[in-house]
Scaffold this motif. Structure first.
Motif, PDB file in Angstrom:
ATOM      1  N   ARG A  49       0.831  -1.202   0.000  1.00 43.65           N
ATOM      2  CA  ARG A  49       0.000   0.000   0.000  1.00 43.65           C
ATOM      3  C   ARG A  49       0.874   1.264   0.000  1.00 43.65           C
ATOM      4  O   ARG A  49       0.555   2.248  -0.657  1.00 43.65           O
ATOM      5  N   HIS A  53       0.916   4.152  -2.787  1.00 36.84           N
ATOM      6  CA  HIS A  53       0.684   5.545  -2.395  1.00 36.84           C
ATOM      7  C   HIS A  53       1.817   6.434  -2.903  1.00 36.84           C
ATOM      8  O   HIS A  53       1.569   7.501  -3.480  1.00 36.84           O
ATOM      9  N   SER A  58      -2.714   5.441  -5.543  1.00 40.07           N
ATOM     10  CA  SER A  58      -3.817   5.333  -4.586  1.00 40.07           C
ATOM     11  C   SER A  58      -4.041   6.693  -3.944  1.00 40.07           C
ATOM     12  O   SER A  58      -3.158   7.550  -3.956  1.00 40.07           O
ATOM     13  N   SER A  60      -5.267   9.015  -0.584  1.00 38.12           N
ATOM     14  CA  SER A  60      -5.344   8.951   0.878  1.00 38.12           C
ATOM     15  C   SER A  60      -6.298  10.023   1.381  1.00 38.12           C
ATOM     16  O   SER A  60      -6.570  11.007   0.695  1.00 38.12           O
TER      17      SER A  60
END
Length: 74
Positions: A49, A53, A58, A60
């Motif tokens: 993850r 990121h 991805s 947040s």
């Protein structure tokens, strides 16, 4: 079936524990693996993850954003 090589010191400790408790070395090796497998899986997932990121693949959210989206904000 699984065969592992352990350092002599660890093997000696495992043997002493097995003798002192009447359990087998296999029992304690299995218990140690089961105890730590969840942690290792969680660590791997967290690393993946983080990589996603940092690569911008991805999104947040802050805690405030999550609370607002879930209707938990005051």
């Amino acid at each position: 079936m699984l065969a592992i090589r352990l350092p002599a010191e660890v093997e000696d400790r495992l043997e002493a524990l097995a003798k002192a408790t009447g359990r087998t070395k296999t029992f304690y090796a299995r218990e140690a693996i089961l105890e730590h497998l969840d942690d290792l899986e969680d660590l791997y997932l967290a690393e993946q993850r983080l990589i996603e990121h940092l690569a911008g693949r991805s999104q947040s959210y802050s805690l405030d954003e999550v609370e607002r989206r879930l209707g938990l904000a005051d």
